[in-house]
Design a protein around this motif. Structure first.
Motif, PDB file in Angstrom:
ATOM      1  N   GLU A  86      42.344  49.391  42.814  1.00 45.98           N
ATOM      2  CA  GLU A  86      41.309  48.934  41.880  1.00 45.98           C
ATOM      3  C   GLU A  86      41.751  49.124  40.428  1.00 45.98           C
ATOM      4  N   LEU A  87      42.657  50.076  40.219  1.00 48.30           N
ATOM      5  CA  LEU A  87      43.156  50.327  38.863  1.00 48.30           C
ATOM      6  C   LEU A  87      44.079  49.221  38.376  1.00 48.30           C
ATOM      7  N   GLN A  89      43.128  46.171  38.311  1.00 49.23           N
ATOM      8  CA  GLN A  89      42.248  45.105  37.833  1.00 49.23           C
ATOM      9  C   GLN A  89      42.497  44.715  36.374  1.00 49.23           C
ATOM     10  N   PRO A  90      42.602  45.670  35.447  1.00 48.68           N
ATOM     11  CA  PRO A  90      42.847  45.252  34.044  1.00 48.68           C
ATOM     12  C   PRO A  90      44.144  44.471  33.885  1.00 48.68           C
ATOM     13  N   HIS A  91      45.193  44.883  34.597  1.00 46.66           N
ATOM     14  CA  HIS A  91      46.471  44.175  34.505  1.00 46.66           C
ATOM     15  C   HIS A  91      46.353  42.765  35.089  1.00 46.66           C
ATOM     16  N   GLU A  93      43.560  40.938  35.300  1.00 43.82           N
ATOM     17  CA  GLU A  93      42.740  40.116  34.400  1.00 43.82           C
ATOM     18  C   GLU A  93      43.533  39.682  33.183  1.00 43.82           C
ATOM     19  N   LEU A  94      44.436  40.547  32.719  1.00 37.19           N
ATOM     20  CA  LEU A  94      45.255  40.211  31.563  1.00 37.19           C
ATOM     21  C   LEU A  94      46.191  39.056  31.872  1.00 37.19           C
ATOM     22  N   SER A  97      43.318  35.350  33.370  1.00 32.30           N
ATOM     23  CA  SER A  97      41.901  35.347  33.013  1.00 32.30           C
ATOM     24  C   SER A  97      41.178  34.092  33.468  1.00 32.30           C
TER      25      SER A  97
END
Length: 282
Positions: A86-87, A89-91, A93-94, A97
Motif C-alpha cells: 500500500e505504501l 500508492q504515492p509512487h 499515482e505519480l 495519474s
C-alpha cells in the motif's frame, strides 16, 4: 508481485488482449526492482513497457529483500506484505495519474465472492448445512466451505478480501482468462446484474501464442511421456497442485502423500522446490 506460478500470464496477457481487438491499449506493467528481471523475460517482443516502483524498506513483518509473495518464508506474513504494498500508492499515482485501472481476475471467483458478501443467506446455526446461491441454485455452500477468517470480523484477511472486492468494483473493467462458450452464464450475469466494472473475456490465454513445434517422443520430459501413455490407455490422471502461495506443512504433505498412495489413483503432483524435500516417495 504475486506468486511465480503466474509467470506465463505476463506475456500471454499482452498477446491475448491485442488479439481480441484491443490494439488501442498500451500495456504497462508496474513492478519493483527485484521483480523486474523475472517479468521482463516473459515480455520480450510483446511491446509492453515496464515501470519500476521502489519497494518499501524496513517494514515490520516483511523480510528484507522480499518483494513477491512466493518469496515469503510463510503465508502468515501475507497481510504485512500486502500492507507494505500500500505504501507504493504515492509512487504509482505519480507515474500514472490518468491511467485507467483494469483488474485481472477469474470471473467465477469474484462473482461467487460478491454473492457471498452481499446475498448469500448463510444464517444457519449448523456449519455443515448447505445454502443455495441465489440465481445459481445448483451451487450450494456451507460455512465450512470458507476460511475461518471470513467469519471473524477482526481478522485482517477479511479486511483484505473486502478491500480487494472494493478495488475490483472501482476498476474500469475485469479481464477474464476465459471465453463466452465456457463462462457465458457467469459472464452474462456479471454484466447484467453487477454491471460495473464490465467483464471482458480475453482467453484462453494459453492459446495466445502460435502453436509450438511438437517435440519428438524421445525429446519429451519423462512426465509428459508418462501422461501420453496414460492417454493412449484411456486411463484418467489426477492433477494435484496448491499453487505457489499455499503454506503446507511437512505433516500435511505427508497426509496428502498417504492419501494419494492409498487411493491407488494415477496422479501428477506438482510441488514447490523448497517443499520437495518433505515429500515421501510414493
Amino acid at each position: 508481485m504475486d506468486g511465480a506460478c503466474k509467470e506465463w500470464w505476463y506475456k500471454d496477457k499482452v498477446i491475448g488482449v491485442s488479439k481480441n481487438g484491443y490494439l488501442f491499449i498500451a500495456v504497462t506493467f508496474f513492478t519493483t526492482p527485484a521483480n523486474r528481471p523475472f517479468i521482463s523475460q516473459y515480455l520480450d517482443g510483446t511491446g509492453a513497457s515496464i515501470v519500476d516502483l521502489p519497494f518499501p524498506q524496513q517494514v515490520a513483518g516483511v523480510p528484507a529483500g522480499v518483494e513477491s509473495t512466493d518469496k515469503l518464508p510463510c503465508m502468515s506474513l501475507f497481510v504485512p506484505f500486502v500492507k507494505a504494498t500500500e505504501l507504493l500508492q504515492p509512487h504509482l499515482e505519480l507515474r500514472c495519474s490518468t491511467v485507467g485501472v483494469i483488474c485481472y481476475e477469474r470471473l467465477r471467483h469474484d462473482y461467487v465472492t460478491l454473492l457471498i458478501l452481499n446475498r448469500l443467506p448463510l444464517g444457519s446455526e449448523s456449519d455443515n448445512e448447505p445454502s443455495t446461491v441465489p440465481q445459481l441454485p445448483w451451487i450450494k455452500l456451507t460455512k465450512n466451505d470458507f476460511e475461518p477468517s471470513f467469519w471473524d470480523a477482526n481478522d485482517p484477511l477479511r479486511d483484505f478480501a473486502a478491500e480487494t472486492i472494493k478495488s475490483t468494483l472501482q476498476s474500469y473493467g475485469v479481464l477474464v482468462n476465459s471465453f463466452p462458450e465456457v463462462d457465458s452464464l457467469f459472464l452474462d450475469y456479471w454484466n447484467r446484474e453487477i454491471g460495473a466494472p464490465k467483464a471482458w473475456c480475453v482467453g484462453p490465454l494459453c492459446l495466445a501464442e502460435p502453436p509450438r513445434v511438437e517435440p519428438k517422443p524421445h525429446e519429451k520430459p519423462t512426465w509428459v511421456r508418462w501422461l501420453d501413455q496414460k492417454l493412449d490407455q484411456g486411463i484418467q490422471v489426477l492433477y494435484v497442485a496448491f499453487g505457489s502461495q499455499a503454506d503446507i506443512s511437512a505433516e500435511q504433505l505427508q497426509e496428502i502423500a498417504t492419501g494419494l498412495e492409498e487411493s491407488r489413483a494415477n496422479f501428477l503432483w506438482v510441488l514447490r522446490k523448497k517443499r520437495v524435500r518433505h515429500q515421501r516417495r510414493v
